[in-house]
Design a protein around this motif. Structure first.
Motif, PDB file in Angstrom:
ATOM      1  N   ARG A 383      20.277  -1.973  -6.913  1.00 34.78           N
ATOM      2  CA  ARG A 383      20.118  -1.774  -8.353  1.00 34.78           C
ATOM      3  C   ARG A 383      18.731  -2.164  -8.841  1.00 34.78           C
ATOM      4  N   ASN A 384      18.196  -3.261  -8.315  1.00 38.49           N
ATOM      5  CA  ASN A 384      16.869  -3.681  -8.762  1.00 38.49           C
ATOM      6  C   ASN A 384      15.758  -3.163  -7.846  1.00 38.49           C
ATOM      7  N   GLY A 385      16.123  -2.315  -6.887  1.00 40.20           N
ATOM      8  CA  GLY A 385      15.134  -1.754  -5.978  1.00 40.20           C
ATOM      9  C   GLY A 385      13.995  -1.025  -6.672  1.00 40.20           C
ATOM     10  N   PRO A 386      14.291  -0.136  -7.646  1.00 38.55           N
ATOM     11  CA  PRO A 386      13.195   0.558  -8.330  1.00 38.55           C
ATOM     12  C   PRO A 386      12.252  -0.391  -9.063  1.00 38.55           C
ATOM     13  N   ARG A 387      12.797  -1.467  -9.653  1.00 40.29           N
ATOM     14  CA  ARG A 387      11.938  -2.419 -10.367  1.00 40.29           C
ATOM     15  C   ARG A 387      11.028  -3.163  -9.390  1.00 40.29           C
ATOM     16  N   ILE A 388      11.582  -3.578  -8.260  1.00 36.60           N
ATOM     17  CA  ILE A 388      10.773  -4.254  -7.245  1.00 36.60           C
ATOM     18  C   ILE A 388       9.737  -3.291  -6.668  1.00 36.60           C
ATOM     19  N   HIS A 389      10.169  -2.046  -6.436  1.00 37.77           N
ATOM     20  CA  HIS A 389       9.281  -1.050  -5.852  1.00 37.77           C
ATOM     21  C   HIS A 389       8.070  -0.810  -6.748  1.00 37.77           C
ATOM     22  N   ALA A 390       8.292  -0.745  -8.040  1.00 40.19           N
ATOM     23  CA  ALA A 390       7.185  -0.512  -8.970  1.00 40.19           C
ATOM     24  C   ALA A 390       6.174  -1.647  -8.923  1.00 40.19           C
ATOM     25  N   LEU A 391       6.632  -2.889  -8.827  1.00 43.59           N
ATOM     26  CA  LEU A 391       5.722  -4.023  -8.725  1.00 43.59           C
ATOM     27  C   LEU A 391       4.939  -3.997  -7.417  1.00 43.59           C
ATOM     28  N   LEU A 392       5.629  -3.640  -6.337  1.00 42.12           N
ATOM     29  CA  LEU A 392       4.969  -3.637  -5.031  1.00 42.12           C
ATOM     30  C   LEU A 392       4.000  -2.473  -4.877  1.00 42.12           C
ATOM     31  N   ALA A 393       4.304  -1.355  -5.547  1.00 45.82           N
ATOM     32  CA  ALA A 393       3.418  -0.186  -5.451  1.00 45.82           C
ATOM     33  C   ALA A 393       2.016  -0.512  -5.954  1.00 45.82           C
ATOM     34  N   ALA A 394       1.937  -1.441  -6.899  1.00 50.49           N
ATOM     35  CA  ALA A 394       0.635  -1.800  -7.472  1.00 50.49           C
ATOM     36  C   ALA A 394      -0.203  -2.644  -6.522  1.00 50.49           C
ATOM     37  N   VAL A 395       0.412  -3.220  -5.478  1.00 48.40           N
ATOM     38  CA  VAL A 395      -0.334  -4.101  -4.573  1.00 48.40           C
ATOM     39  C   VAL A 395      -0.280  -3.633  -3.121  1.00 48.40           C
ATOM     40  N   ALA A 396       0.421  -2.516  -2.844  1.00 44.04           N
ATOM     41  CA  ALA A 396       0.636  -2.085  -1.458  1.00 44.04           C
ATOM     42  C   ALA A 396      -0.673  -1.774  -0.740  1.00 44.04           C
ATOM     43  N   ASP A 397      -1.590  -1.085  -1.393  1.00 51.40           N
ATOM     44  CA  ASP A 397      -2.860  -0.760  -0.740  1.00 51.40           C
ATOM     45  C   ASP A 397      -3.656  -2.021  -0.439  1.00 51.40           C
ATOM     46  N   GLU A 398      -3.715  -2.919  -1.416  1.00 51.54           N
ATOM     47  CA  GLU A 398      -4.453  -4.160  -1.221  1.00 51.54           C
ATOM     48  C   GLU A 398      -3.816  -5.016  -0.143  1.00 51.54           C
ATOM     49  N   GLY A 399      -2.486  -5.040  -0.117  1.00 52.46           N
ATOM     50  CA  GLY A 399      -1.778  -5.835   0.874  1.00 52.46           C
ATOM     51  C   GLY A 399      -1.698  -5.190   2.238  1.00 52.46           C
ATOM     52  N   GLY A 400      -1.953  -3.881   2.304  1.00 49.14           N
ATOM     53  CA  GLY A 400      -1.962  -3.186   3.585  1.00 49.14           C
ATOM     54  C   GLY A 400      -0.599  -3.048   4.233  1.00 49.14           C
ATOM     55  N   PHE A 401       0.441  -2.899   3.427  1.00 46.95           N
ATOM     56  CA  PHE A 401       1.777  -2.740   4.001  1.00 46.95           C
ATOM     57  C   PHE A 401       2.368  -1.383   3.647  1.00 46.95           C
ATOM     58  N   ASP A 402       3.301  -0.949   4.470  1.00 47.06           N
ATOM     59  CA  ASP A 402       4.001   0.320   4.294  1.00 47.06           C
ATOM     60  C   ASP A 402       5.165   0.078   3.323  1.00 47.06           C
ATOM     61  N   LEU A 403       5.133   0.736   2.181  1.00 47.50           N
ATOM     62  CA  LEU A 403       6.178   0.557   1.166  1.00 47.50           C
ATOM     63  C   LEU A 403       7.078   1.783   1.127  1.00 47.50           C
ATOM     64  N   ARG A 404       8.377   1.551   1.283  1.00 47.73           N
ATOM     65  CA  ARG A 404       9.349   2.641   1.265  1.00 47.73           C
ATOM     66  C   ARG A 404      10.515   2.239   0.371  1.00 47.73           C
ATOM     67  N   GLU A 405      11.336   3.222  -0.005  1.00 48.74           N
ATOM     68  CA  GLU A 405      12.509   2.933  -0.817  1.00 48.74           C
ATOM     69  C   GLU A 405      13.713   3.690  -0.282  1.00 48.74           C
ATOM     70  N   ALA A 406      14.893   3.134  -0.564  1.00 47.46           N
ATOM     71  CA  ALA A 406      16.141   3.733  -0.090  1.00 47.46           C
ATOM     72  C   ALA A 406      17.218   3.518  -1.144  1.00 47.46           C
ATOM     73  N   ALA A 407      18.217   4.376  -1.101  1.00 47.53           N
ATOM     74  CA  ALA A 407      19.298   4.299  -2.078  1.00 47.53           C
ATOM     75  C   ALA A 407      20.297   3.197  -1.739  1.00 47.53           C
ATOM     76  N   ASP A 408      20.446   2.907  -0.453  1.00 48.03           N
ATOM     77  CA  ASP A 408      21.458   1.935  -0.030  1.00 48.03           C
ATOM     78  C   ASP A 408      21.008   1.259   1.259  1.00 48.03           C
ATOM     79  N   LEU A 409      21.859   0.384   1.788  1.00 51.45           N
ATOM     80  CA  LEU A 409      21.501  -0.376   2.976  1.00 51.45           C
ATOM     81  C   LEU A 409      21.325   0.525   4.192  1.00 51.45           C
ATOM     82  N   ALA A 410      22.200   1.505   4.346  1.00 51.53           N
ATOM     83  CA  ALA A 410      22.074   2.415   5.488  1.00 51.53           C
ATOM     84  C   ALA A 410      20.727   3.129   5.453  1.00 51.53           C
TER      85      ALA A 410
END
Length: 479
Positions: A383-410
């Motif tokens: 449920r809070n995945g999109p909110r976390i994703h938006a915060l991380l998207a702003a720092v992903a390039d600087e942090g050098g990590f691969d950011l992905r999103e999914a609808a559920d655990l699977a």
């Protein structure tokens, strides 16, 4: 409040989980002729009706009017007393108590102190600290009970006796200790930072409720973490009836690197203790300080930590598949806990799974840390995945990590596998880490069910990962 004081009063139960069922059995044991009303959901009503108790009335709507009709309502811990219907009923004179209060009420002793009873709370680390305390005492031959929020309601042990009690309490239960009218012998608080804000109605109330174990229950001794700013400030303003013992500072139990110290005495090197992460070794310091406060030789007991069996769903290594280690930290329900989990695997290439029920916690500090301390990949979900994703998207390039999103655990597990495979080449020692930093509500019944699901998705047997060793009363540790 003793159970005998409830005789003849208008009495109800609210909730029919394990705590509710334990309260029912305790009330029936002490008050076999007492009429009771049970408030529960429709599915639970069917199970309760099967008991065939002619003095038990069952209702499926606990509104303010009905709750106000009772003198006392014995409430399960997961039901917040800050719900509107509970507040209205309390204003009308209904008293709400929990099973913890009833258990403490039965343990009145001279001086008002429940001797040998150690209660442990904290935002994180309380389960491990409680289990460690029981393990250490049993290693010394002390008949010790391990119970409470860790998985065994206190009322299930109502008529049992032990030399020592290691009791885990959530923030839902700490206020009940004071309501029981008996002071615990020892109270341990590991740390305090925001969690369960929806249940408590805000951070200020959460902190007040969490610290009630020492501020309102007034234990004989409070064992506090000197590294926690809130606890450091609290120690100076406790009731004079409560003595304070600190851990995490040089005059008490503390760590210097991996070496465990008691004051100036080096006790042993903790590198072979099966407790992942610095924070878990801090929990060992807390348990040893509590054992000492109970009057035991903690220096002699300390080496027994080497035989401790870690609790499930807490940085639990499930195994390795194709060179990738799968780690189940489903108990993680705050960003702070997720950062602690990442620190354990800071030298490994990690795909981290975060997100779940949105409790309104602030992930900004977590996102900021990802600028300099990010894993190889982060997959957001829930449920809070999109909110976390938006915060991380702003720092992903600087942090050098691969950011992905999914609808559920699977989907998150599949994305983690893909992210590790898409890196500079699969490496022996890769880690898929479930440390969601959020509750499991909605998608799963609890964090245990979430952890079992993660194990299944990783190719491991979910039935082999969830047993909590040592619950109940024993004089020695299980093999």
């Amino acid at each position: 409040m003793r159970i005998s004081q409830l005789e003849g009063r208008r009495l109800a139960l609210w909730g029919w989980g394990r705590e509710g069922r334990a309260a029912y059995r305790a009330l029936r044991l002490r008050l076999p002729a007492q009429p009771l009303t049970l408030f529960c959901n429709a599915e639970e009503a069917v199970a309760a009706a099967a008991l065939g108790d002619g003095l038990l009335s069952i209702e499926t709507e606990a509104n303010a009017g009905r709750l106000s009709a009772f003198d006392v309502v014995v409430k399960s811990p997961g039901i917040s007393p800050y719900r509107p219907e509970a507040l209205v009923a309390a204003h009308a004179g209904t008293a709400f108590v929990g099973g913890t209060a009833l258990w403490f009420g039965e343990r009145a002793e001279e001086g008002g102190v429940a001797r040998g009873v150690a209660c442990v709370t904290g935002t994180k680390g309380k389960s491990t600290t409680t289990a460690l305390l029981a393990h250490l005492l049993r290693a010394g031959g002390v008949r010790t009970a391990l119970a409470g929020n860790i998985g065994l309601p206190l009322l299930e042990l109502l008529d049992d006796e032990a030399e020592a009690w290691a009791i885990e309490l959530s923030s839902y239960q700490t206020g009940d200790v004071a309501a029981g009218g008996v002071r615990p012998d020892v109270a341990v608080v590991t740390n305090v930072f925001p969690e369960h804000l929806d249940w408590h109605g805000g951070e200020e109330c959460y902190v007040e409720d969490k610290l009630a174990l020492v501020t309102r229950a007034k234990p004989r001794v409070a064992v506090l973490n000197a590294a926690d700013p809130r606890l450091a400030a609290l120690g100076a303003r406790l009731d004079p009836a409560t003595g304070v013992r600190w851990y995490g500072r040089e005059d008490g139990w503390h760590l210097r690197g991996s070496m465990l110290h008691r004051g100036g005495l080096a006790v042993f090197d903790t590198r072979d203790v099966p407790l992942p992460g610095r924070h878990n070794r801090d929990n060992l310091c807390a348990a040893l300080a509590a054992a000492e406060a109970l009057g035991h030789d903690a220096v002699a007991l300390a080496p027994a930590a080497r035989t401790f069996r870690p609790l499930p769903h807490r940085l639990q290594v499930l195994g390795t598949r194709g060179g990738t280690t799968w780690v189940n930290d489903s108990i993680s329900t705050t960003p702070h806990a997720t950062l602690a989990a990442l620190d354990v695997y800071r030298d490994r290439r990690v795909a981290l799974l975060v997100g779940g029920h949105d409790r309104g916690l602030d992930w900004a500090d977590f996102a900021s840390r990802m600028r300099t301390h990010a894993p190889a990949a982060v997959v957001t979900m829930g449920r809070n995945g999109p909110r976390i994703h938006a915060l991380l998207a702003a720092v992903a390039d600087e942090g050098g990590f691969d950011l992905r999103e999914a609808a559920d655990l699977a989907g998150a597990v599949a994305a983690a596998r893909e992210a590790l495979a898409a890196g500079p080449g699969p490496e022996a020692g890769d880690v898929v880490l479930l440390s969601p930093g959020a509750p499991s509500f909605g998608a799963w019944r609890d964090y245990v069910e979430r952890g079992r699901d993660f194990a299944r998705l990783g190719g491991f047997d979910p039935d082999a990962i969830s047993e909590i060793p040592g619950l109940g009363i024993a004089a020695s540790n299980p093999d």
